[in-house]
Scaffold this motif. Structure first.
Motif, PDB file in Angstrom:
ATOM      1  N   TRP B 139       0.841  -1.194   0.000  1.00 11.19           N
ATOM      2  CA  TRP B 139       0.000   0.000   0.000  1.00 11.19           C
ATOM      3  C   TRP B 139       0.876   1.244   0.000  1.00 11.19           C
ATOM      4  N   VAL B 140       0.380   2.303  -0.626  1.00 10.61           N
ATOM      5  CA  VAL B 140       1.015   3.614  -0.477  1.00 10.61           C
ATOM      6  C   VAL B 140       0.672   4.088   0.932  1.00 10.61           C
ATOM      7  N   SER B 141       1.652   4.624   1.657  1.00  6.83           N
ATOM      8  CA  SER B 141       1.413   5.007   3.041  1.00  6.83           C
ATOM      9  C   SER B 141       1.831   6.455   3.262  1.00  6.83           C
ATOM     10  N   LEU B 142       0.872   7.311   3.629  1.00  4.35           N
ATOM     11  CA  LEU B 142       1.136   8.729   3.878  1.00  4.35           C
ATOM     12  C   LEU B 142       1.025   8.994   5.373  1.00  4.35           C
ATOM     13  N   ASP B 143       1.844   9.915   5.861  1.00  7.60           N
ATOM     14  CA  ASP B 143       1.844  10.205   7.286  1.00  7.60           C
ATOM     15  C   ASP B 143       1.406  11.645   7.519  1.00  7.60           C
ATOM     16  N   SER B 144       0.547  11.860   8.514  1.00  5.18           N
ATOM     17  CA  SER B 144       0.169  13.238   8.851  1.00  5.18           C
ATOM     18  C   SER B 144       0.470  13.505  10.319  1.00  5.18           C
ATOM     19  N   PHE B 145       0.774  14.762  10.601  1.00  4.59           N
ATOM     20  CA  PHE B 145       1.260  15.113  11.937  1.00  4.59           C
ATOM     21  C   PHE B 145       0.262  15.956  12.728  1.00  4.59           C
ATOM     22  N   SER B 146      -0.901  16.304  12.136  1.00  7.85           N
ATOM     23  CA  SER B 146      -1.890  17.133  12.829  1.00  7.85           C
ATOM     24  C   SER B 146      -3.255  16.895  12.173  1.00  7.85           C
ATOM     25  N   PRO B 147      -4.360  17.302  12.836  1.00  6.16           N
ATOM     26  CA  PRO B 147      -5.685  17.125  12.218  1.00  6.16           C
ATOM     27  C   PRO B 147      -5.791  17.778  10.837  1.00  6.16           C
ATOM     28  N   GLN B 148      -5.190  18.961  10.683  1.00  8.08           N
ATOM     29  CA  GLN B 148      -5.207  19.616   9.374  1.00  8.08           C
ATOM     30  C   GLN B 148      -4.589  18.713   8.308  1.00  8.08           C
ATOM     31  N   ASN B 173      -2.125   7.807   7.469  1.00  7.44           N
ATOM     32  CA  ASN B 173      -1.800   7.581   8.888  1.00  7.44           C
ATOM     33  C   ASN B 173      -1.945   8.838   9.716  1.00  7.44           C
ATOM     34  N   GLN B 174      -2.302   8.669  10.973  1.00  4.19           N
ATOM     35  CA  GLN B 174      -2.156   9.739  11.954  1.00  4.19           C
ATOM     36  C   GLN B 174      -1.963   9.085  13.317  1.00  4.19           C
ATOM     37  N   ASP B 175      -1.400   9.839  14.274  1.00  4.04           N
ATOM     38  CA  ASP B 175      -1.101   9.273  15.586  1.00  4.04           C
ATOM     39  C   ASP B 175      -2.365   9.163  16.431  1.00  4.04           C
ATOM     40  N   GLY B 176      -2.560   8.007  17.032  1.00  3.87           N
ATOM     41  CA  GLY B 176      -3.709   7.798  17.902  1.00  3.87           C
ATOM     42  C   GLY B 176      -3.696   8.760  19.073  1.00  3.87           C
ATOM     43  N   PHE B 177      -4.809   9.400  19.359  1.00  4.17           N
ATOM     44  CA  PHE B 177      -5.022  10.372  20.430  1.00  4.17           C
ATOM     45  C   PHE B 177      -4.216  11.656  20.241  1.00  4.17           C
ATOM     46  N   MET B 178      -2.923  11.518  19.872  1.00  8.96           N
ATOM     47  CA  MET B 178      -2.110  12.731  19.745  1.00  8.96           C
ATOM     48  C   MET B 178      -2.639  13.636  18.632  1.00  8.96           C
ATOM     49  N   THR B 179      -3.162  13.042  17.558  1.00  9.98           N
ATOM     50  CA  THR B 179      -3.884  13.891  16.588  1.00  9.98           C
ATOM     51  C   THR B 179      -5.358  13.481  16.486  1.00  9.98           C
ATOM     52  N   SER B 180      -5.646  12.195  16.672  1.00 11.33           N
ATOM     53  CA  SER B 180      -7.029  11.749  16.449  1.00 11.33           C
ATOM     54  C   SER B 180      -8.004  12.354  17.442  1.00 11.33           C
ATOM     55  N   HIS B 181      -7.552  12.658  18.650  1.00 14.24           N
ATOM     56  CA  HIS B 181      -8.455  13.212  19.657  1.00 14.24           C
ATOM     57  C   HIS B 181      -8.048  14.623  20.096  1.00 14.24           C
ATOM     58  N   THR B 182      -7.136  15.248  19.369  1.00 15.74           N
ATOM     59  CA  THR B 182      -6.746  16.609  19.715  1.00 15.74           C
ATOM     60  C   THR B 182      -7.452  17.570  18.764  1.00 15.74           C
TER      61      THR B 182
END
Lengths: 139, 408
Positions: B139-148, B173-182
């Protein structure tokens, strides 16, 4: 497909190994066209011989057959050839010799029986059993 | 585009899950099959509520497990629909088998993966163990560091996934809680602009196109399997250029610029860390602090995890003297995966910096700016000495006596 698949490189393959059943776009009703009249693609399983799995084969006796189509319905490999609701024979290119056609045949004696793969069909037909009396075992 | 549109403000306060859900809504996804799991639950929850309120024309399918969720996506994708799902951790572990089916069958699926630790012990917090689980799945995998960025990446995932040269599934991708719930300020695109950016979905060899009957998921043995996998790998490698193009197009639409390798302070950096996810944003603050102390620090984060931007990573790190590769995943008896990949990228370059492997933040443990500064100061010692001053691998932030491995 103009080029044979055997001459193709990886870059010419269909993405995702999707397999086309027919050569070109189908603009007719498949159900109304007999298999031999369809333009199958080279890669279609219709064009692959898979009958070499078989060690015993069903032999069909046309004199006893009543064209009930039971074997055609139950065959898991579409290897019973039937045209216009009449039984025409067995497709030995794809038949795996499972024997389901024989077990569902309702005639007396059965119009399909399993024989050794090496036995010739005419020899098998000469050995066909007689009609069984009431109460006599079917086996 | 969905028949009923949503009026969005220029700035909305969304968490990462809401950002994902809004991106799915704006993409007018035909089918979302999901089996919600913490911390990605709210992605599907929000989406289902939009569906219930008439903002979504597509279907939300109830399934009995994550394996069935991804199977549903593969089926709907093969039939010719735009599909998406969301998951985390154990749910992803259950999906893995079907992940390989989706990429091998070249079906565009978008998976909103909210990274979380893998059990045991059971843990719902953020860590990259599940991200690493998808490494070889094609799979192509992209990483994000914030909700935006989660919003932007998920939107762009559709465009990348459905591109004619790619036709591969994409993980956002995004980090659990660190971006998903912030909850943070997110600047969304309007429904119309977002949909026009992605465009209509044009399926290739759809099973529901009855004029062109096609079989999906065929068997290939030694005769053709290699060639098909070669074609899949070639498409995955070529997707890097497509990702760059899509990033450029997105910049024109939104004004936000993304690179396949994000870096900060790398112009003159002597010490650098390579990391994934939210740690990048903390490291930026640490870098600013250290520049005042006179330490030339920098940080590198691959935005694109797969296909791995090997050459770009090597170019970004070419002036560094000491580098720490930060892996937020249980090491599993070796050095972290990011260390391996970065080491592979640097091995053929003339300037081979000293490489450290730091395992950190497992199961959601914090990585603070002060700790990052300490890491940079340690690296600075390595850079001054010109060699490793300790062992290669270190578990930073673990309680008890220091735990480190692989002494040269």
């Amino acid at each position: 497909m103009s080029k044979s698949i055997k001459d193709m490189g990886w870059d010419e393959l269909v993405p995702g190994a999707a397999l086309f059943s027919f050569e070109q776009t189908v603009n007719y009703n498949i159900a109304e066209v007999q298999p031999e009249d369809r333009t199958y693609a080279e890669t279609n399983s219709k064009n692959a011989y898979v009958g070499d799995w078989r060690v015993i084969k069903p032999v069909w006796n046309s004199e006893i057959c009543i064209d009930c189509q039971n074997c055609w319905i139950f065959c898991p490999d579409s290897s019973i050839i039937a045209r216009d609701k009449e039984m025409k024979g067995v497709d030995y290119d794809h038949c795996k010799g499972c024997g389901i056609c024989v077990s569902v045949c309702p005639t007396n004696p059965k119009s399909l029986l399993m024989f050794n793969e090496t036995e010739k069909n005419e020899d098998a037909l000469a050995k066909w059993p007689e009609k069984k009396k009431k109460g006599e075992s079917n086996e | 585009m969905n028949s009923k549109q949503m009026e969005l403000n220029t700035v909305e306060v969304w968490d990462g899950n809401m950002a994902n859900a809004q991106a799915l809504r704006q993409a007018a996804v035909d089918v979302v099959a999901a089996y919600p799991i913490t911390p990605s639950t709210a992605t599907v929850e929000n989406y289902a509520s939009m569906h219930a309120n008439g903002y979504v024309d597509g279907e939300v399918i109830m399934v009995e497990s994550e394996h069935a969720a991804m199977s549903g996506c593969v089926g709907a994708g093969a039939a010719g629909g735009r599909v998406a799902t969301a998951t985390s951790s154990q749910g992803l572990a259950l999906m893995i088998e079907v992940l390989y089916q989706a990429s091998g069958m070249r079906i565009p699926v978008v998976l909103c993966l909210v990274n979380r630790a893998l059990a045991a012990p059971l843990n719902v917090n953020g860590d990259h163990s599940d991200l690493y689980l998808t490494r070889d799945s094609g799979w192509v995998s992209l990483d994000s560091f914030s909700p935006q960025e989660a919003y932007d990446m998920t939107l762009m995932s559709f465009k990348i996934s459905e591109h004619e040269k790619v036709r591969l599934p994409v993980i956002s991708n995004q980090d659990g809680f660190m971006t998903s719930h912030t909850a943070q300020n997110v600047r969304p695109l309007s429904d119309e602009v977002a949909y026009n950016f992605i465009g209509d979905y044009k399926p290739l060899n759809a099973m529901l196109d009855f004029s062109k009957p096609v079989t999906h998921g065929v068997q290939t043995e030694h005769d053709w399997h290699f060639e098909h996998k070669a074609k899949q790998h070639a498409a995955l490698m070529a997707s890097k250029e497509v990702v760059k193009e899509v990033f450029e197009e997105f910049e024109k639409v939104s004004g936000r610029k993304y690179n396949i390798v994000e870096s900060y302070g790398m112009e003159d950096a002597e010490v650098a860390i390579v990391c994934l996810g939210t740690t990048y944003e903390s490291a930026i603050l640490a870098v600013d602090k250290l520049k005042e102390e006179g330490i030339k620090a920098g940080v590198v984060a691959p935005r694109l995890f797969r296909p791995f931007p090997l050459v770009e990573i090597a170019q970004t790190l070419q002036n560094a003297k000491a580098v720490a590769c930060m892996d937020r995943s249980a090491p599993g008896g070796t050095v972290g995966a990011l260390y391996n990949e970065v080491a592979g990228a640097l091995f053929n370059t003339s300037a081979r910096p000293v490489l450290r492997n730091l395992i950190y933040g497992l199961g959601g443990r914090d990585m603070t700016i002060n700790e990052l500064c300490d890491i940079y100061r340690d690296l600075n010692k390595d850079a001054k000495a010109g060699k490793l001053t300790g062992k290669i691998q270190k578990l930073t932030g673990v309680r008890g006596p220091e735990l480190s491995f692989y002494e040269l």
